[in-house]
Design a protein around this motif. Sequence first.
Motif, PDB file in Angstrom:
ATOM      1  N   ALA A   5      51.489  44.158  38.913  1.00  0.00           N
ATOM      2  CA  ALA A   5      51.085  45.272  38.090  1.00  0.00           C
ATOM      3  C   ALA A   5      52.186  45.998  37.774  1.00  0.00           C
ATOM      4  O   ALA A   5      53.199  46.127  38.392  1.00  0.00           O
ATOM      5  N   VAL A  17      50.406  44.330  32.921  1.00  0.00           N
ATOM      6  CA  VAL A  17      51.076  43.465  34.124  1.00  0.00           C
ATOM      7  C   VAL A  17      52.361  42.641  33.585  1.00  0.00           C
ATOM      8  O   VAL A  17      52.557  42.508  32.519  1.00  0.00           O
ATOM      9  N   VAL A  46      48.348  41.197  41.656  1.00  0.00           N
ATOM     10  CA  VAL A  46      47.051  40.942  41.054  1.00  0.00           C
ATOM     11  C   VAL A  46      46.708  39.570  40.459  1.00  0.00           C
ATOM     12  O   VAL A  46      47.594  38.794  40.304  1.00  0.00           O
ATOM     13  N   ILE A  48      44.495  37.900  37.642  1.00  0.00           N
ATOM     14  CA  ILE A  48      44.007  38.169  36.134  1.00  0.00           C
ATOM     15  C   ILE A  48      43.419  36.957  35.659  1.00  0.00           C
ATOM     16  O   ILE A  48      43.483  35.778  35.899  1.00  0.00           O
ATOM     17  N   ILE A  61      43.863  39.671  28.632  1.00  0.00           N
ATOM     18  CA  ILE A  61      43.262  39.809  29.972  1.00  0.00           C
ATOM     19  C   ILE A  61      41.848  40.447  29.708  1.00  0.00           C
ATOM     20  O   ILE A  61      41.592  41.503  29.172  1.00  0.00           O
ATOM     21  N   VAL A  64      41.045  42.145  35.901  1.00  0.00           N
ATOM     22  CA  VAL A  64      42.272  42.325  36.861  1.00  0.00           C
ATOM     23  C   VAL A  64      41.806  43.003  38.139  1.00  0.00           C
ATOM     24  O   VAL A  64      40.628  43.698  38.250  1.00  0.00           O
TER      25      VAL A  64
END
Length: 69
Positions: A5, A17, A46, A48, A61, A64
Amino acid sequence: MQATAYTYDSETRSGSVLLDDGTPVEFGAAAFDAGGLLLLRPGQRVRIETEPGTSGAGARITLVTLQTF
C-alpha cells in the motif's frame, strides 16, 4: 499478485499500491470495496487482483485485500 500500500484516501476509498518492481498502480473505490477492508495504511502488504487495462494502459486493479498466509 502482491504489492505494498502506498497511498489511501478514506473519503474516496481509493489510493495506490507499489508493485514489487516499484511501479505505482492506482485503485478505485470499487476495488477497495471488493476486498472488504475498512482501512488501509501505507506500508501494508496487500494482495491485488487485476485485469488488463484499456487503450494501451497498464493493468487495472479490481480487488485490494490484506495479504494473508
